[in-house]
Design an enzyme around this catalytic site. Structure first.
Site, short mmCIF file in Angstrom:
data_model
loop_
_atom_site.label_atom_id
_atom_site.label_comp_id
_atom_site.label_asym_id
_atom_site.label_seq_id
_atom_site.Cartn_x
_atom_site.Cartn_y
_atom_site.Cartn_z
N GLY A 130 -30.57 -4.72 10.11
CA GLY A 130 -30.06 -3.95 9.10
C GLY A 130 -28.68 -4.37 9.08
O GLY A 130 -27.76 -3.82 8.42
N LYS A 131 -28.01 -5.29 9.87
CA LYS A 131 -26.64 -5.64 10.07
C LYS A 131 -26.15 -6.53 8.73
O LYS A 131 -25.19 -6.50 8.42
CB LYS A 131 -26.57 -6.17 11.50
CG LYS A 131 -26.62 -5.24 12.57
CD LYS A 131 -26.59 -5.92 13.78
CE LYS A 131 -26.75 -5.08 15.02
NZ LYS A 131 -26.75 -5.83 16.29
N ILE A 132 -27.22 -7.59 8.37
CA ILE A 132 -26.88 -8.34 7.35
C ILE A 132 -27.88 -8.21 6.20
O ILE A 132 -28.95 -8.03 6.65
CB ILE A 132 -27.00 -9.81 8.04
CG1 ILE A 132 -25.93 -10.10 8.93
CG2 ILE A 132 -26.64 -10.78 6.71
CD1 ILE A 132 -24.51 -10.03 8.50
N ALA A 169 -30.25 -11.06 12.50
CA ALA A 169 -29.36 -9.70 12.17
C ALA A 169 -30.05 -9.22 11.20
O ALA A 169 -29.75 -7.73 10.90
CB ALA A 169 -27.98 -10.02 11.96
N HIS A 209 -24.05 -6.33 5.58
CA HIS A 209 -22.93 -7.05 5.16
C HIS A 209 -23.42 -8.01 4.30
O HIS A 209 -24.49 -8.85 4.14
CB HIS A 209 -22.27 -7.84 6.20
CG HIS A 209 -21.71 -7.03 7.25
ND1 HIS A 209 -20.61 -6.09 7.11
CD2 HIS A 209 -22.01 -6.74 8.57
CE1 HIS A 209 -20.33 -5.21 8.19
NE2 HIS A 209 -21.14 -5.81 8.96
#
Length: 345
Positions: free
Chosen positions: A291-293, A287, A263
């Site tokens: 790899g989420k952010i 995060a 994101h």
């Protein structure tokens, strides 16, 4: 006076004067601690709304609707400050409760809970509600489910139908569910069974209805939104299931061969702390490791009671974006290739 790279940006004490909420937030950018973080969250959210072709997700947890935050969320939906809502079922049940003309009441956390129970009054910290009215809403949801009939659908599809039904019954647009229905903002409820909406659906099941909420379809649908958005931003009120449900979309997309990179904006209002190891207090830096952010994302985490932060942030954003002609995503769910997204004013 000695200066170096660390001392080029002095603080500016806050003056007391007549000004708007957004002007106060701008002034707090030169203060410290969580006050500055709150101001930075407004700045980041405002920039996110100005960013072309960005899809904004909100994760909503905690008892925000009983605490009086309902109209703030519905305003954000109508004004497209958010484009997709992921919520606990409880918040949406309480929204339905008020949409049907019922109330929550100012109470006290010092009340005698045994006496409250005897009087049929439920307590949510310092907010009261009438248990009999909740049970009426439970049965209304059961009746509505039976009207729908035997289907298998995602929670998004079910909430759309529920919003349509509440609107038909004359519920005002200050309802979260009704606003989302009318403005094409999808609502996902990944733990729908863990709420009074789930209780209502259980009542319908005991009556013989075969209605299935397909939670894996939920995962697929929200991941498609992320995959087909040019860029994404997230705003978390609290944490819990809604936060992880949104966060994991980036990982799922990567596993499925679409490595989007995380994101691009991330904002959170939480009273939890990172050192306990739970997701609600987990930092956005952590995060990044999943790899989420995105590493370069604008990340602002405010450690604050969300019932303090949301009214301030909402008013500041309203003032800053009042004349903004935002290009918001429009979702088309029934195309030949599944979800399609277009961006329109």
């Amino acid at each position: 006076m000695h200066h170096n790279v660390f001392t080029n940006n002095p603080t500016v004490p806050i003056d007391v004067k007549n000004r708007s909420v957004s002007e106060l937030m701008d002034g707090m950018l030169k203060t410290g601690f969580q006050g500055r973080k709150l101001a930075e969250s407004v700045q980041a959210w405002n920039n996110m709304l100005k960013e072309k072709n960005t899809t904004v997700f909100m994760g909503l947890s905690g008892a925000m609707v009983p605490a009086g935050m309902r109209r703030i969320i519905s305003h954000m939906i109508r004004e497209r400050m958010i484009d997709c809502l992921v919520s606990t079922g409880a918040n949406l049940f309480h929204d339905c409760h008020e949409a049907l003309g019922r109330k929550h009441y100012v109470g006290s956390h010092l009340a005698n809970d045994e006496k409250l129970f005897e009087q049929g009054v439920d307590r949510i910290y310092d907010i009261f509600a009438v248990e009999e009215e909740f049970r009426t809403a439970d049965n209304l949801i059961a009746d509505f489910a039976q009207e729908i009939g035997e289907i298998t659908c995602s929670s998004r599809e079910f909430m759309y139908l529920l919003g349509k039904e509440l609107g038909r019954r004359g519920a005002a647009e200050d309802s979260i569910v009704v606003s989302a229905y009318r403005h094409n903002v999808p609502i996902f409820v990944p733990a729908l069974s863990d709420s009074s909406i789930g209780i209502g659906l259980t009542i319908a099941r005991r009556r013989g209805l075969k209605l299935e909420i397909d939670q894996i379809k939920d995962v697929d649908e929200i991941t498609q939104i992320v995959e087909k958005s040019e860029r994404t931003g997230v705003v978390y009120v609290g944490g819990g299931v809604p936060k992880n449900f949104i966060q994991q979309t980036e990982v799922i997309a990567s596993i499925l061969g679409m490595d989007i990179g995380g994101h691009d904006y991330a904002i959170q209002y939480t009273s939890d702390s990172p050192h306990w190891g739970g997701l609600s207090g987990c930092t956005f830096d952590e995060a990044v490791s999943w790899g989420k952010i995105a590493p370069q994302a604008k990340k602002v985490q405010v450690f604050v009671d969300a019932t303090i932060a949301l009214p301030i942030v909402a008013h500041a954003l309203h003032e800053k974006t009042h004349d903004l002609k935002r290009i918001a995503p429009v979702f088309f769910w029934d195309g030949p290739e599944g979800l399609a997204i277009d961006y329109k004013e």
